[in-house]
Design an enzyme around this catalytic site. Structure first.
Site, PDB file in Angstrom:
ATOM      1  N   ARG A 150       0.939  -1.275  -0.073  1.00  0.00           N
ATOM      2  CA  ARG A 150      -0.063   0.167   0.051  1.00  0.00           C
ATOM      3  C   ARG A 150       1.003   1.351  -0.080  1.00  0.00           C
ATOM      4  NH1 ARG A 150      -1.855  -3.643   4.061  1.00  0.00           N
ATOM      5  NH2 ARG A 150      -3.940  -4.449   3.482  1.00  0.00           N
ATOM      6  N   LYS A 174      -2.057  -2.385   7.690  1.00  0.00           N
ATOM      7  CA  LYS A 174      -3.401  -2.077   8.801  1.00  0.00           C
ATOM      8  C   LYS A 174      -3.352  -2.956   9.958  1.00  0.00           C
ATOM      9  CE  LYS A 174      -6.317  -1.103   4.905  1.00  0.00           C
ATOM     10  NZ  LYS A 174      -7.733  -1.424   4.269  1.00  0.00           N
ATOM     11  N   HIS A 247      -2.808   2.344  -5.801  1.00  0.00           N
ATOM     12  CA  HIS A 247      -3.598   0.938  -5.746  1.00  0.00           C
ATOM     13  C   HIS A 247      -3.753   0.167  -6.947  1.00  0.00           C
ATOM     14  CE1 HIS A 247      -4.953  -0.423  -1.635  1.00  0.00           C
ATOM     15  NE2 HIS A 247      -5.904  -1.115  -2.185  1.00  0.00           N
ATOM     16  N   ARG A 250      -0.975  -2.069  -6.852  1.00  0.00           N
ATOM     17  CA  ARG A 250      -1.150  -3.264  -6.050  1.00  0.00           C
ATOM     18  C   ARG A 250      -2.075  -4.491  -6.569  1.00  0.00           C
ATOM     19  NH1 ARG A 250      -1.196  -4.449  -0.283  1.00  0.00           N
ATOM     20  NH2 ARG A 250      -3.193  -5.068   0.392  1.00  0.00           N
ATOM     21  N   HIS A 273      -3.618  -9.009   3.234  1.00  0.00           N
ATOM     22  CA  HIS A 273      -4.988  -9.034   3.409  1.00  0.00           C
ATOM     23  C   HIS A 273      -5.174  -9.907   4.898  1.00  0.00           C
ATOM     24  CE1 HIS A 273      -5.893  -8.257  -0.919  1.00  0.00           C
ATOM     25  NE2 HIS A 273      -5.656  -7.024  -0.245  1.00  0.00           N
ATOM     26  N   TYR A 282      -8.822 -11.192  -7.052  1.00  0.00           N
ATOM     27  CA  TYR A 282      -7.980 -11.187  -8.250  1.00  0.00           C
ATOM     28  C   TYR A 282      -8.044 -12.356  -8.940  1.00  0.00           C
ATOM     29  CZ  TYR A 282      -6.194  -7.043  -5.304  1.00  0.00           C
ATOM     30  OH  TYR A 282      -5.968  -5.974  -4.999  1.00  0.00           O
TER      31      TYR A 282
END
Length: 301
Positions: A150, A174, A247, A250, A273, A282
């Site tokens: 990110r 995150k 993004h 990414r 994730h 994806y």
């Protein structure tokens, strides 16, 4: 009795200091609860009812807000009132039967492998001039595409986080979750050239030392907005879409990894994730690309 505005501020502080959510997530929750206050007013928290929450979401629909926004706002309300009940600020949670609209599936915008090759080759040629900004931008594009990290993670990288011998970088994702991400030889070479020739020139422009890897034109740590602007300008001609930022790199990295045969769980680890379901989007991109290729190439398609 606690007012809604006071409780909302306390909840945002809880998200930031206790649950340690990312600044972007906390800002989104603040924004959603602020919108709720504007709709129902700063009323006592225990006076809010389910119908008021439904009316709030309906008004958001009337403004033309996207399904994803409505779903996020419903989730923010449920999380907020669940917290308020745990803190005994309310005795009944009015959001328990608040239904959020299903998100429409929007596939990520992805660059082609040939397009990325052309872009990165052109940035490598520009960096050969020795210009500090060109060296930095080439290193950023290579690293974002190579690692799938990110933009906030990229901007937070310090010199000590890089291991150029092993071609890995430690990032803080995150929820303050740390992970180590690999990158390839082209990214390693671009980063090495930037650190040797580019970063030193940028450091000389300021008296304030920073451990950050990527620096701005004045020598301070580079911010996400500057990276977004640079990447959007670089990717626009390649992808041909509006508002294409970091993004998209990414998304492209994840899709190209799966196209190359990478395991889905490995891609999940690389991207950081929390849920495998997030990574599975994806697989839809890869399968749709495969289907499109089949239809173009097979005589009986």
């Amino acid at each position: 009795m606690v007012e809604l505005t006071v409780a909302a501020d306390a909840f945002a502080t809880h998200l930031e200091r206790v649950r340690r959510l990312s600044p972007a997530t906390v800002r989104a929750y603040r924004s959603d609860l602020r919108d709720l206050v504007q709709t129902v007013g700063s009323v006592p928290l225990n006076k809010i009812e389910l119908e008021q929450l439904r009316d709030w979401l309906w008004r958001s629909t009337q403004r033309g807000d996207a399904r994803s926004t409505l779903a996020r706002r419903a989730a923010a309300a449920r999380s907020f009132f669940a917290w308020a009940k745990e803190e005994e600020l309310i005795s009944v949670d009015p959001s328990l039967r608040l239904i959020s609209p299903k998100r429409g599936r929007t596939l990520p915008v992805v660059a082609s492998q040939d397009g990325m090759r052309t872009l990165l080759d052109s940035r490598r040629d520009a960096a050969a001039s020795g210009d500090a900004i060109a060296l930095r931008d080439h290193a950023i594009l290579e690293l974002l595409y190579a690692s799938g990290m990110r933009v906030s993670e990229l901007c937070g990288i310090d010199i000590d986080d890089l291991d150029q011998d092993r071609a890995t970088v430690r990032v803080l994702g995150k929820g303050s979750k740390e992970r180590v991400v690999p990158f390839g030889i082209p990214a390693r070479d671009a980063i090495g050239a930037y650190l040797t020739r580019g970063r030193a020139a940028l450091v000389a422009r300021t008296e304030l030392a920073t451990p950050g890897v990527f620096l701005g034109a004045r020598g301070g740590r580079l911010g996400p907005r500057s990276v977004y602007t640079m990447v959007a300008k670089a990717l626009g001609p390649i992808i041909g879409a509006d508002a294409v930022g970091p993004h998209a790199l990414r998304h492209s990295a994840a899709t190209h990894l799966l196209d190359g045969g990478a395991d889905l769980r490995a891609v999940q680890e690389i991207l950081g994730h929390a849920s495998l379901g997030t990574t599975q989007i994806y697989t839809h991109v890869s399968s749709e690309r495969l289907t499109a290729t089949y239809r173009l190439a097979h005589p009986r398609a």
